[in-house]
Design an enzyme around this catalytic site. Sequence first.
Site, PDB file in Angstrom:
ATOM      1  N   GLU A 115      17.520  33.517  64.640  1.00  0.00           N
ATOM      2  CA  GLU A 115      17.556  33.789  63.195  1.00  0.00           C
ATOM      3  C   GLU A 115      17.511  32.489  62.400  1.00  0.00           C
ATOM      4  O   GLU A 115      17.932  31.441  62.884  1.00  0.00           O
ATOM      5  CB  GLU A 115      18.873  34.514  62.843  1.00  0.00           C
ATOM      6  CG  GLU A 115      18.717  35.983  62.513  1.00  0.00           C
ATOM      7  CD  GLU A 115      18.094  36.259  61.136  1.00  0.00           C
ATOM      8  OE1 GLU A 115      17.168  35.538  60.718  1.00  0.00           O
ATOM      9  OE2 GLU A 115      18.543  37.213  60.492  1.00  0.00           O
ATOM     10  N   ASP A 119      24.035  35.335  57.196  1.00  0.00           N
ATOM     11  CA  ASP A 119      24.647  35.398  55.867  1.00  0.00           C
ATOM     12  C   ASP A 119      25.710  36.506  55.864  1.00  0.00           C
ATOM     13  O   ASP A 119      26.818  36.298  56.340  1.00  0.00           O
ATOM     14  CB  ASP A 119      23.515  35.637  54.861  1.00  0.00           C
ATOM     15  CG  ASP A 119      23.936  35.517  53.412  1.00  0.00           C
ATOM     16  OD1 ASP A 119      24.875  34.774  53.120  1.00  0.00           O
ATOM     17  OD2 ASP A 119      23.308  36.179  52.562  1.00  0.00           O
ATOM     18  N   LYS A 147      26.370  30.880  57.115  1.00  0.00           N
ATOM     19  CA  LYS A 147      27.148  30.880  55.860  1.00  0.00           C
ATOM     20  C   LYS A 147      28.332  31.814  56.071  1.00  0.00           C
ATOM     21  O   LYS A 147      28.304  32.962  55.629  1.00  0.00           O
ATOM     22  CB  LYS A 147      26.302  31.488  54.730  1.00  0.00           C
ATOM     23  CG  LYS A 147      25.368  30.575  53.992  1.00  0.00           C
ATOM     24  CD  LYS A 147      24.845  31.343  52.759  1.00  0.00           C
ATOM     25  CE  LYS A 147      23.417  31.021  52.471  1.00  0.00           C
ATOM     26  NZ  LYS A 147      22.865  31.805  51.355  1.00  0.00           N
ATOM     27  N   PHE A 168      21.992  28.869  48.041  1.00  0.00           N
ATOM     28  CA  PHE A 168      20.721  29.499  48.415  1.00  0.00           C
ATOM     29  C   PHE A 168      19.763  28.402  48.838  1.00  0.00           C
ATOM     30  O   PHE A 168      19.427  27.510  48.058  1.00  0.00           O
ATOM     31  CB  PHE A 168      20.141  30.327  47.270  1.00  0.00           C
ATOM     32  CG  PHE A 168      19.078  31.260  47.776  1.00  0.00           C
ATOM     33  CD1 PHE A 168      19.424  32.524  48.241  1.00  0.00           C
ATOM     34  CD2 PHE A 168      17.753  30.858  47.844  1.00  0.00           C
ATOM     35  CE1 PHE A 168      18.452  33.376  48.762  1.00  0.00           C
ATOM     36  CE2 PHE A 168      16.779  31.709  48.371  1.00  0.00           C
ATOM     37  CZ  PHE A 168      17.137  32.964  48.817  1.00  0.00           C
ATOM     38  N   ASP A 175      12.625  31.110  52.626  1.00  0.00           N
ATOM     39  CA  ASP A 175      11.880  31.269  51.374  1.00  0.00           C
ATOM     40  C   ASP A 175      12.742  31.670  50.198  1.00  0.00           C
ATOM     41  O   ASP A 175      13.864  32.166  50.349  1.00  0.00           O
ATOM     42  CB  ASP A 175      10.829  32.353  51.546  1.00  0.00           C
ATOM     43  CG  ASP A 175      11.459  33.760  51.542  1.00  0.00           C
ATOM     44  OD1 ASP A 175      12.385  33.993  52.331  1.00  0.00           O
ATOM     45  OD2 ASP A 175      11.041  34.599  50.725  1.00  0.00           O
TER      46      ASP A 175
END
Length: 193
Positions: A115, A119, A147, A168, A175
């Site tokens: 991955e 998150d 995270k 972010f 992206d």
Amino acid sequence: MPDRYNILAVPELEILISREQIEQRVNALSAEITRDFSGQSIIFVGVLKGAAIFLSDLIRGVQLDAAFDFIGVSSYGNRPTPAQELSTGWDSTGEVRLTKDVDQSLIGRNIILVEDILDTGLTLTFLKKVLQARQPKSLRVATLLDKPSRRKQPVKADYIGFVIPDEFVVGYGMDYAEQYRNLPDIRVVPRLV
Ligand code: IMP
Ligand code: MG
């Protein structure tokens, strides 16, 4: 209501992790995997599209018999717009569905799911269930970024590149509204205020 894409020029995005730091850490992970699976073979399964670049660097450092494949997922329901994704994160309903399956049998194989970023953990929790049902010999998870402050599901990765704060990030495959995946460094997109 039109979405605010807020696409910024690359020099405006601060570097969080440089290409040199990424290279060094990814090489260390490849070496760790090579040691852990000594004498065995592995199938790496990358999650499209964000993990493609990490996977390609990671597997080239693994000195074992290895194959790779890709799997695709999409979130149901309240899929965030790019602006929401930036302000509140990936707060989907938690329903994830498969959009592309692997092309080979995983029965009895060592699988490493790859991955870009862990998150909330919703995606990985879903994918681990899907892959476990294929009866692999073993199933581990490698994530470039983690995270932990955003976790909603108690899922952990076995190989972690970097633990990062709740920012972010884009670049090295990741992206914002399909932009910036090709950047060699990992950069921070400032939150909308
Ligand atoms: P999770 O299900 O919340 O763990 O979602 C992980 C996915 O959300 C990742 O594979 C990314 O596609 C996306 N994502 C989460 N945080 C970021 C980020 O900071 N930048 C880009 N994509 C992100
Ligand atoms: Mg994304």
